[in-house]
Design a protein around this motif. Sequence first.
Motif, PDB file in Angstrom:
ATOM      1  N   ASP A   1      -9.207  -1.288  -3.690  1.00  0.00           N
ATOM      2  CA  ASP A   1      -9.572  -1.489  -5.101  1.00  0.00           C
ATOM      3  C   ASP A   1     -11.057  -1.647  -5.375  1.00  0.00           C
ATOM      4  OD1 ASP A   1      -6.970  -1.245  -5.787  1.00  0.00           O
ATOM      5  OD2 ASP A   1      -6.664  -3.320  -6.380  1.00  0.00           O
ATOM      6  N   GLY A   2     -11.910  -1.086  -4.536  1.00  0.00           N
ATOM      7  CA  GLY A   2     -13.341  -1.215  -4.788  1.00  0.00           C
ATOM      8  C   GLY A   2     -13.753  -0.675  -6.151  1.00  0.00           C
ATOM      9  N   ALA A   3     -13.160   0.425  -6.557  1.00  0.00           N
ATOM     10  CA  ALA A   3     -13.610   1.095  -7.776  1.00  0.00           C
ATOM     11  C   ALA A   3     -13.434   0.246  -9.027  1.00  0.00           C
ATOM     12  CB  ALA A   3     -12.877   2.428  -7.946  1.00  0.00           C
TER      13      ALA A   3
ATOM     14  N   ARG B   1       0.841  -1.195   0.000  1.00  0.00           N
ATOM     15  CA  ARG B   1       0.000   0.000   0.000  1.00  0.00           C
ATOM     16  C   ARG B   1       0.877   1.246   0.000  1.00  0.00           C
ATOM     17  NH1 ARG B   1      -5.212  -1.166   1.173  1.00  0.00           N
ATOM     18  NH2 ARG B   1      -5.525   0.780   0.069  1.00  0.00           N
TER      19      ARG B   1
ATOM     20  N   PRO C   1     -18.517  -3.875  -3.725  1.00  0.00           N
ATOM     21  CA  PRO C   1     -17.343  -3.015  -3.957  1.00  0.00           C
ATOM     22  C   PRO C   1     -17.320  -1.765  -3.078  1.00  0.00           C
ATOM     23  CG  PRO C   1     -18.235  -3.770  -6.039  1.00  0.00           C
ATOM     24  CD  PRO C   1     -19.199  -4.225  -4.977  1.00  0.00           C
ATOM     25  N   GLU C   2     -18.500  -1.262  -2.695  1.00  0.00           N
ATOM     26  CA  GLU C   2     -18.520  -0.002  -1.937  1.00  0.00           C
ATOM     27  C   GLU C   2     -18.070  -0.200  -0.491  1.00  0.00           C
ATOM     28  OE1 GLU C   2     -21.054  -1.502  -3.229  1.00  0.00           O
ATOM     29  OE2 GLU C   2     -22.840  -1.419  -1.963  1.00  0.00           O
ATOM     30  N   THR C   3     -17.796  -1.451  -0.087  1.00  0.00           N
ATOM     31  CA  THR C   3     -17.237  -1.675   1.255  1.00  0.00           C
ATOM     32  C   THR C   3     -15.845  -2.299   1.185  1.00  0.00           C
ATOM     33  OG1 THR C   3     -18.077  -3.926   1.446  1.00  0.00           O
ATOM     34  CG2 THR C   3     -19.572  -2.164   2.127  1.00  0.00           C
ATOM     35  N   ALA C   4     -15.306  -2.449  -0.029  1.00  0.00           N
ATOM     36  CA  ALA C   4     -14.001  -3.111  -0.187  1.00  0.00           C
ATOM     37  C   ALA C   4     -12.903  -2.313   0.510  1.00  0.00           C
ATOM     38  CB  ALA C   4     -13.666  -3.282  -1.663  1.00  0.00           C
ATOM     39  N   LEU C   5     -11.974  -3.014   1.154  1.00  0.00           N
ATOM     40  CA  LEU C   5     -10.890  -2.322   1.849  1.00  0.00           C
ATOM     41  C   LEU C   5      -9.780  -1.898   0.887  1.00  0.00           C
ATOM     42  CD1 LEU C   5     -10.722  -4.350   5.176  1.00  0.00           C
ATOM     43  CD2 LEU C   5     -11.831  -2.168   4.705  1.00  0.00           C
TER      44      LEU C   5
ATOM     45  N   TYR D   1      -0.444   3.959   6.548  1.00  0.00           N
ATOM     46  CA  TYR D   1      -1.638   4.049   7.383  1.00  0.00           C
ATOM     47  C   TYR D   1      -2.813   3.284   6.781  1.00  0.00           C
ATOM     48  CZ  TYR D   1       1.413   7.847   8.807  1.00  0.00           C
ATOM     49  OH  TYR D   1       2.510   8.573   9.185  1.00  0.00           O
TER      50      TYR D   1
ATOM     51  N   GLN E   1      -3.131  -3.200   5.522  1.00  0.00           N
ATOM     52  CA  GLN E   1      -1.960  -3.878   4.945  1.00  0.00           C
ATOM     53  C   GLN E   1      -2.209  -5.370   4.704  1.00  0.00           C
ATOM     54  OE1 GLN E   1       1.393  -2.068   4.822  1.00  0.00           O
ATOM     55  NE2 GLN E   1       0.141  -0.244   5.148  1.00  0.00           N
TER      56      GLN E   1
ATOM     57  N   SER F   1       0.437   3.960   1.365  1.00  0.00           N
ATOM     58  CA  SER F   1       0.473   4.632   2.668  1.00  0.00           C
ATOM     59  C   SER F   1       0.685   3.627   3.799  1.00  0.00           C
ATOM     60  CB  SER F   1      -0.846   5.371   2.910  1.00  0.00           C
ATOM     61  OG  SER F   1      -0.941   5.767   4.274  1.00  0.00           O
TER      62      SER F   1
ATOM     63  N   TRP G   1     -14.469  -0.089 -12.802  1.00  0.00           N
ATOM     64  CA  TRP G   1     -15.210  -1.289 -13.184  1.00  0.00           C
ATOM     65  C   TRP G   1     -15.904  -1.149 -14.533  1.00  0.00           C
ATOM     66  CZ3 TRP G   1     -20.271  -0.955 -14.252  1.00  0.00           C
ATOM     67  CH2 TRP G   1     -20.993   0.119 -13.707  1.00  0.00           C
ATOM     68  N   GLU G   2     -16.325   0.064 -14.908  1.00  0.00           N
ATOM     69  CA  GLU G   2     -17.096   0.167 -16.157  1.00  0.00           C
ATOM     70  C   GLU G   2     -16.229  -0.063 -17.409  1.00  0.00           C
ATOM     71  OE1 GLU G   2     -16.585   2.587 -13.885  1.00  0.00           O
ATOM     72  OE2 GLU G   2     -17.135   4.543 -14.688  1.00  0.00           O
TER      73      GLU G   2
END
Lengths: 339, 339, 339, 339
Positions: free
Chosen positions: A310-312, A134, A304-308, A138, A141, A136, A278-279
């Motif tokens: 690479d959700g997008a 990652r 995806p909207e809760t993925a820690l 923070y 990981q 960051s 994703w699109e």
Amino acid sequence: MMIIIMQPQATMAEKSAVIAWAEDAGQQVHLSEGNERMVIGLVGSGRLPIPEQIESMPGVERVVPVTRPYKLASRDFKPNNTHFPLGEHVVGDKEIVIMAGPCSVESRSQILETAHACREAGAHILRGGAFKPRSSPYSFQGLGEEALQYLAEAREQTGLPIITEVMEPALVPLVCEYADILQIGTRNMQNYALLHAVGKSQFPVLLKRGMSSTIEEWLMCAEYILSHGNTRVMLCERGIRTFEQYTRNTFDINAVAVAKHLSHLPVIADPSHATGKWEYVAPAAKASIAAGADGLIIEVHMQPETALSDGAQSLKPEKFARLIKEMKAIAEAVDRELK
Amino acid sequence: MMIIIMQPQATMAEKSAVIAWAEDAGQQVHLSEGNERMVIGLVGSGRLPIPEQIESMPGVERVVPVTRPYKLASRDFKPNNTHFPLGEHVVGDKEIVIMAGPCSVESRSQILETAHACREAGAHILRGGAFKPRSSPYSFQGLGEEALQYLAEAREQTGLPIITEVMEPALVPLVCEYADILQIGTRNMQNYALLHAVGKSQFPVLLKRGMSSTIEEWLMCAEYILSHGNTRVMLCERGIRTFEQYTRNTFDINAVAVAKHLSHLPVIADPSHATGKWEYVAPAAKASIAAGADGLIIEVHMQPETALSDGAQSLKPEKFARLIKEMKAIAEAVDRELK
Amino acid sequence: MMIIIMQPQATMAEKSAVIAWAEDAGQQVHLSEGNERMVIGLVGSGRLPIPEQIESMPGVERVVPVTRPYKLASRDFKPNNTHFPLGEHVVGDKEIVIMAGPCSVESRSQILETAHACREAGAHILRGGAFKPRSSPYSFQGLGEEALQYLAEAREQTGLPIITEVMEPALVPLVCEYADILQIGTRNMQNYALLHAVGKSQFPVLLKRGMSSTIEEWLMCAEYILSHGNTRVMLCERGIRTFEQYTRNTFDINAVAVAKHLSHLPVIADPSHATGKWEYVAPAAKASIAAGADGLIIEVHMQPETALSDGAQSLKPEKFARLIKEMKAIAEAVDRELK
Amino acid sequence: MMIIIMQPQATMAEKSAVIAWAEDAGQQVHLSEGNERMVIGLVGSGRLPIPEQIESMPGVERVVPVTRPYKLASRDFKPNNTHFPLGEHVVGDKEIVIMAGPCSVESRSQILETAHACREAGAHILRGGAFKPRSSPYSFQGLGEEALQYLAEAREQTGLPIITEVMEPALVPLVCEYADILQIGTRNMQNYALLHAVGKSQFPVLLKRGMSSTIEEWLMCAEYILSHGNTRVMLCERGIRTFEQYTRNTFDINAVAVAKHLSHLPVIADPSHATGKWEYVAPAAKASIAAGADGLIIEVHMQPETALSDGAQSLKPEKFARLIKEMKAIAEAVDRELK
């Protein structure tokens, strides 16, 4: 084999010094004298001179290596496609192999649920990150060994082999206890200690291209792994960095055909990272197969909207299932099989 | 609509100055004060402030424009695909339109022979350069008006409409006497005087993306043409410059889907320039269609080893004919038509 | 002079075909046969073969040109520095020449006031845009001929020669009526029709490097101008596009030394565009002189927060005056003069 | 603090979903409704939402983070320059610190001889590679621990502290036994396991910028080291990859001033890698000091034409000695000291 181009104003003494130097290095020397410049060709069996040494000599303009620097990775060395089994499937031959799963393993239930959804949609191999590079310190990981255990459980339940990233040499043995395929991430493509370690492991390796690397540098890194006698290497094009801002990376679709042309190794495309949204994953995935890729690795997430991470760029399972159908049609059109 | 991010150490006086300045410019101001920074949102009907003016004010860290800078080119402005006829075919709808021909018109017999070969192989439009932008003043610069006359004769014999590049505003009227479609080359994408001239001509225009341009800059150049009421604009992705050396350019396959997503204009792919080597043209061409391109422009030459430009990336007619068949299969797989 | 590297698997027939082709082109052929590959050197007086033609021949891997493509711009052609007067100063010799002024001419009073301020601070030449290349058709495009008249008036009042950009061939005569030096902008570096026009004008030309161009391409564009016998060409490094987002461009400071090494032409640095932010202009300006630049072009604005273009990178006159003093110290340290 | 820009066609339900999601995450929400778009500002104390999660929600166009992602490395966190002693010198304050030596340690006599030559010429710290990251597995990989022993002997003889590269976490303890300063190479900038290891070591670290990395990514990697309480971090600009071929890398001279502006850490320039050719090292070195660098690291070799790595960019001792004198003059001109 190497060509030395002298400067137009190079003196006779400078030319002689280069020639003497090359002959000392056991090279046969061919001279071509043009109107303006002398060109010195080295053909030889002695130890290969180092281009930068020659470039530091007075009167030298530049040095052009003739021979490609990679050997074991090249089609000159091995003309036929390398293919090998991954679970019940074979990569590098007629089949298109599909790897799918979440960017990160976030919990036991998440990876088990996603594994089943991917299997049902038609995936052949399960991906999931346990150790995450990652930008960051923070950021999340990864769950580490705990994630590896969940992945192993998902394999037990679904029968899908596991691919996961390994980030440091000391962790290769641990990851090999759980995983079936090791992934080298884009930031670690030139982490040579790591390449040596996965080479020695003799596990199949998916080698992602560095995000600003040339195809030649990528093949040189495959060479590091191959030099340990580990021939089960897959090259993965995952997009490169360019000036474009509307996508996370630029998918170098040419790299698929070029890598297949220069190397015998299987080539896998990663349309999720190569687009970052994703699109755009579906068009990139279909283009990969049309261009000759041997497989794909695609991020799938239940929510995806809760993925820690690479959700997008993650597809929901239903979109992934639809994409599999569309890819089948393309695979047939180019005379490949997606089982 | 615009967002101004202040520096953490910005003083109250600096913040007030920015707010006063924005209100003077007729903007409504929304403030968000975080722990560290103040963010000032401008929403308004007054004249749009210039981001660089604000960035020069003390205490400002950066300015983020909210609204996309292109209007007429965007799907927000026109949600449905733009389509229009080119000869007997329609671009921008279900059909895949194929433009083919030599890089340069080299002689009357060359262009006539190639035109017939392209038509027989299945091309819909004939390309051929009359004025050539060359990186060296010592290279072949094109036959000029003579080439235009040969192209017109080729159209008469084959029925194929003609596309050719125009390189300077003063020559637009001349080129319009002979050609059916005007091409703006990659080096001239931001030649604004030329964009105004082809906009005014009301001829269909193929706008090549600048070789290091972003998609946003490309759409802004389309905007220049559209602003003259000329709506027949095609966007052409022809590869961008990257660090890769094994190909002449890097084909930004993502750009096809992104441009279709953001804009209503037809998108054409140029796999010849996007690869620079004939052996990679076919995979790139097939990938284009899989990714959603509305057409292709492909270099075809009877004898590439004698071509006065771009020989290395030109297909011989028999290879082009085979490619057309392969592309038909892909077109069907994605529910498009290649007639 | 040119080197052809054959593929390892090239057949005897393919090698012979290349050799025969080269001999037909009047070239003398030198062969070097290595373990793996044949290398064919062309040394000759016949017409130069086109690299791309050869690359399209079967069995050819790649072609390496030996001779640099630029001639008149190179130090091989003219070993000594080109220098020529600009007003009371000489560029290309020991002096550091300073050009300064606003990005755009916005009004009569603005340019007159700025001209006086620049002169007092120590500038030698006045810059100011009359025709502006803008990425949006909706942005301020410059005052046109009106601006040229104001510039001429500023020259009359201050004695400073005028440099201004010309954007299309048809306007070269008009701009030459008012200006002393013509500027070719970064987007027009490869606008060949424009290069021909300014070449023919015989006016001094400042040629900005294209924002993604190599030094070789830049020198080739100088070659276009020089080929008309116009020897008063200045090369201007103004920053290139990279992945960096904190600055508008990346100042290629190496380009200053490289261009001085390869070419006899004066090299000017543009620290305003090369950074894009006024707070970085001073370090970049001082670095330019330390690296060997022959002059600088710097944006100065009385009130950057009201500038119609490039406000963020413009210095106020008092900052510019301070910078002049700092640059004088650097100039002395490298044995140059800033009068 | 974060800004969410919604698509123009976002529905009320989509907007509400984003707002609800943000409030659930403990964020305060500020809304700005423009003519076309809604902008949602998040200001809050709850856990920071992940931009990619939000970007995956329907109706979201893009997310703009407001806060810079680095903390410990920023001037907001620590306004004054970080400075610390290296041997008898202090980096980060008024002094210019010079590190010099060969790319690789090749033999005992080579490093001893070079160390004395560097000391006599005026260097403050000795560099020399023991473990070498090479793009080919067939190239010289360094002498390893043997080299470390020779370096320690060179320190004993000359009093110069030692800087050397460490390439894998497991070797950090070994390198710390011999070296005074650890170097992280450009290919390992994002080798996070290694950053953690050198952070924990509490040794001074020279962190080279990744060859295609942004300044923000570079500062984030410094953050990894700083997060272990290791505050003795130096940032090293060593050139970035661009399209330019005449130099090995492009020296991002702007990065020196930008890094000094954003961060309190010392900034070192590496003109050897930043140019790749010895003839351009001197101009780049002088420019670095003019732009505000706190030190330099320069490759020096007794006989570059026999160097096992980087010969082309190495200075001979006499050239290095002359450069030191020239740099002194520049240092004085910018009110710095080179002792």
